[in-house]
Design a protein around this motif. Structure first.
Motif, short mmCIF file in Angstrom:
data_model
loop_
_atom_site.label_atom_id
_atom_site.label_comp_id
_atom_site.label_asym_id
_atom_site.label_seq_id
_atom_site.Cartn_x
_atom_site.Cartn_y
_atom_site.Cartn_z
N HIS A 157 0.83 -1.21 0.00
CA HIS A 157 0.00 0.00 0.00
C HIS A 157 0.86 1.25 0.00
O HIS A 157 1.92 1.30 0.63
N CYS A 177 -0.12 5.76 0.05
CA CYS A 177 -1.12 6.81 -0.12
C CYS A 177 -0.84 7.62 -1.39
O CYS A 177 -1.60 8.52 -1.73
N CYS A 201 -0.11 3.48 8.23
CA CYS A 201 0.71 3.61 7.04
C CYS A 201 1.99 4.37 7.36
O CYS A 201 1.97 5.35 8.10
N CYS A 214 4.07 5.34 4.70
CA CYS A 214 4.55 5.60 3.34
C CYS A 214 5.29 6.93 3.22
O CYS A 214 5.99 7.16 2.24
N CYS A 232 -0.09 11.38 3.25
CA CYS A 232 -0.32 10.10 3.93
C CYS A 232 -1.54 10.19 4.85
O CYS A 232 -1.70 11.14 5.60
N LEU A 233 -2.40 9.18 4.75
CA LEU A 233 -3.65 9.17 5.51
C LEU A 233 -3.51 8.48 6.87
O LEU A 233 -4.48 8.35 7.61
ZN LIG Z 1 0.52 6.60 3.72
#
Ligand SMILES: [Zn+2]
Length: 165
Positions: A82, A84, A126, A128, A133-134
């Motif tokens: 994954h 974002c 997350c 990332c 980024c969420l």
């Molecule tokens: Zn993210």
């Protein structure tokens, strides 16, 4: 798995195929796919098939319908992590793995889990590091229409948004 940095010298190549290599981080054991070819937006990277259909999601399935969670083949594609800020999408109608943002050789292939998942089985934080980024990823059900509008989503997720958001 969230996107992780798997770069030299801390990884080994565990598999190589047509357009990507699978790398495993020696320290953390996490796996990821890295492009061996460049792709442009809307390129079909490859086709995939449905190996098995489940009624409930697992961390390896991709959602195709309300009670339809598919295990795909080739299984290497399951190593797509994954992000974002994704560069690929699993199109569950056409069964195509599609480039949605320019991919250069050496880029990690990553997709946006909520692009296919309405309510994921194992929510995660997350890492990332994308500007957008969420943080907590739980599925499209938990994201606003505004955020979701910035992403390319499967027709299934789009229909769920129309019904429930
Ligand atoms: Zn993210």
């Amino acid at each position: 798995m969230p996107l992780v940095q798997i770069t030299q010298p801390y990884y080994q190549v565990i598999d190589t195929f047509d357009f990507a290599e699978a790398r495993q981080n020696i320290l953390t054991s996490s796996k990821a796919l890295f492009a061996l070819k460049a792709f442009n937006e809307n390129d079909v990277i490859c086709h995939f098939t449905i190996a098995e259909i489940f009624k409930s999601p697992t961390y390896l399935t991709i959602q195709k319908g309300v009670d339809e969670h598919i295990m795909i083949a080739p299984t290497n594609l399951q190593l797509t992590n994954h992000s974002c800020n994704p560069n690929v999408l699993f199109d569950t109608d056409k069964l195509q793995f599609i480039c949605i943002r320019k991919i250069n050789v050496g880029d990690e292939l990553c997709f946006f889990y909520p692009a296919t998942e309405w309510d994921i089985s194992q929510p995660f934080e997350c890492l990332c590091n994308a500007d957008n980024c969420l943080k907590t990823i739980q599925g499209a059900k938990y994201l606003s229409k505004e955020i979701l509008s910035k992403y390319r989503l499967t027709s299934f997720i789009q229909s769920m948004i129309q019904q429930y958001h």
